[in-house]
Design an enzyme around this catalytic site. Structure first.
Site, PDB file in Angstrom:
ATOM      1  CG  ASP A 137      64.592  22.777  67.180  1.00 26.68           C
ATOM      2  OD1 ASP A 137      63.944  23.435  66.326  1.00 26.68           O
ATOM      3  OD2 ASP A 137      65.682  22.245  66.927  1.00 26.68           O
ATOM      4  CG  ASP A 151      65.380  15.240  70.029  1.00 22.30           C
ATOM      5  OD1 ASP A 151      65.472  15.789  71.144  1.00 22.30           O
ATOM      6  OD2 ASP A 151      66.096  15.566  69.059  1.00 22.30           O
ATOM      7  CB  CYS A 207      65.048  -6.903  64.737  1.00 20.99           C
ATOM      8  SG  CYS A 207      64.089  -5.508  64.119  1.00 20.99           S
ATOM      9  CB  CYS A 260      61.916  -4.217  61.610  1.00 15.09           C
ATOM     10  SG  CYS A 260      63.469  -4.275  60.706  1.00 15.09           S
ATOM     11  CB  CYS A 282      65.252  -8.014  60.779  1.00 14.10           C
ATOM     12  SG  CYS A 282      66.391  -6.734  61.353  1.00 14.10           S
ATOM     13  CG  HIS A 319      67.344  -2.608  61.967  1.00  4.40           C
ATOM     14  ND1 HIS A 319      66.728  -3.666  62.595  1.00  4.40           N
ATOM     15  CD2 HIS A 319      68.462  -2.329  62.706  1.00  4.40           C
ATOM     16  CE1 HIS A 319      67.447  -4.028  63.644  1.00  4.40           C
ATOM     17  NE2 HIS A 319      68.501  -3.232  63.738  1.00  4.40           N
TER      18      HIS A 319
END
Ligand SMILES: [Zn+2]
Length: 443
Positions: free
Chosen positions: A164, A338, A376, A378, A381, A407
């Site tokens: 930014d 974002d 999930c 991931c 998980c 996660h």
């Protein structure tokens, strides 16, 4: 399976036979009797969709004959039908990777996505992250970071990067700031020394930080600023954007975006965008939203702007990233998002799951053997129980923050993947309805 459109008779006027009922459709339920405005050429003449919403019940009519002859039904199909919800699927090409959009970019304020190492960031992002110019300029300094080959070299990140302008933090974090045509003067928050950020200085710092996508210095004036102040501020932001563009030496390697401001004033937002479009910026950001206004106000502004943003350039909605806003923003044609929300929430023990947000330290998770989110896939998980995460967060263990950060980012990565699939299949509105219902958001 019920029919896509069906009528439910609820009452008949005993004196005359008039019927009151509900017409159910895939895109809304409507009380009848109702009047439907005519949008012959896929436009209710002179009105934009947000206005049509205000003056109709939400069901309008298009004329097949006219649209078949021009522009043709095949072309309209490419846009998802006459309704064409505005969501776009595309690829953002950068020097350090190509990215399917709409996409979410995790925030790495201090050249670190808090608690994760780069290989983990790769797993939970698409490969494009954000760094904050303000923080890295003040410490350790952009000159030092340049010696390491920019932020990417400094933090050992081989993916793509966006920075930014530093302006948002100057305006939100520093007291004692003074805005002039030249730039903004402010005090270092720690040592009190005088600092000055101009459009050229912001570009120079971002050149040193070496991101693939960089931002023009803008003023993010409060959403409810007066019309007079906002006009002055927007005109200055436009002039600053032009100065930054003129100064920017690395136009071939760093894409400089212009930022649309204008608070709650639609005409001013449009004016800002149209003025910025006179400079060949390769992309446009929308700033000054999600700063305290209601979600309805934000969505209304996005819908309005979607009619004017150039189609062939990326659209970045700055600082917005809650799951509902990601889906709604995509509906209004946003390509990039974002937000610190998923990572900050994680450090405070809040996790996103397919059935809504949960507080991981909640007492009922004490002996829960199940995964954080059963849908999930991931590694968190697949590996850890809710009971263990509950224990870590209650004990304020860093690993707990790390695992939930991982996660939460993975959750948003998966959400955006599902959003893109839905757009490709012309069913993002249906996806929104299903997701909101399951997550617990109001439609
Ligand atoms: Zn997970």
């Amino acid at each position: 399976m019920s029919a896509p459109v069906w009528y439910e008779l609820l009452h008949v006027d005993k004196n005359c036979g008039a019927r009151y009922g509900i017409l159910h459709t895939p895109h809304g339920d409507f009380e009848t009797p109702m009047f439907m405005p005519v949008g012959t050429q896929a436009t209710v003449k002179t009105l934009i969709p947000s206005e049509i919403k205000e003056v109709s019940q939400g069901l309008i009519l298009g004329n097949t004959y006219h649209l078949w002859l021009q522009p043709g039904d095949e072309l309209i199909k490419e846009f998802g039908g006459i309704r064409g919800c505005g969501a776009r699927y595309g690829i953002l090409h950068t020097p350090h990777g190509d990215f399917e959009t709409p996409m979410f970019m995790p925030v790495g304020t201090q050249a670190t996505v808090k608690t994760l190492i780069p290989s983990e960031i790769k797993e939970v992002s698409q490969g494009l992250i954000l760094g904050n110019t303000y923080h890295l300029w003040l410490q350790p300094g952009d000159e030092l970071i340049k010696e390491f080959g920019g932020i990417r070299g400094f933090m050992n990140w081989d993916g793509a990067l966006l920075t930014d302008s530093g302006g948002f933090q100057v305006f939100s974090l520093s007291k004692m700031r003074k805005i002039t045509e030249e730039g903004v003067e402010f005090r270092h928050p720690k040592n009190g020394s005088k600092l000055f950020l101009s459009p050229e200085k912001s570009i120079e710092i971002q050149n040193n930080l070496g991101a693939d996508i960089i931002m023009s210095l803008d003023e993010c004036a409060p959403f409810d600023s007066s019309y007079e102040y906002m006009k002055e501020s927007v005109d200055r932001t436009i002039r600053w954007a032009r100065r930054g563009w003129e100064y920017h030496p690395n136009k071939d390697t760093q894409a400089l975006f212009g930022i649309v401001q204008g608070g709650k004033f639609k005409e001013m937002r449009k004016y800002c965008l149209e003025e910025l479009m006179k400079t060949p910026f390769p992309g446009f950001s929308i700033g000054g939203l999600s700063v305290g206004e209601s979600k309805e106000e934000m969505y209304d502004m996005l819908e309005y702007l979607s009619h004017y943003m150039p189609k062939d350039k990326p659209r970045y909605l700055m600082g917005v990233g809650s799951p509902d806003d990601l889906v709604m923003g995509s509906i209004y044609g946003i390509d990039m998002f974002d937000c610190v929300l998923p990572t900050r929430n994680a450090r405070h023990g809040t996790a996103f799951t397919s059935e809504g947000k949960i507080q991981v330290k909640k007492a009922t998770l004490f002996n829960d053997h199940g995964p954080l989110d059963k849908e999930c896939d991931c590694v968190v998980c697949k590996t850890y129980s809710r009971a263990y995460l509950n224990h870590l967060i209650k004990s304020e263990e860093i690993l707990g923050m790390r695992l939930i950060t991982y996660h939460n980012l993975y959750f948003l990565k998966t959400l955006m993947k599902n959003v893109r699939e839905a757009i490709k299949n012309d069913r993002l509105l249906e996806f929104r309805n299903e997701f909101f219902k399951k997550f617990g958001y109001k439609l």
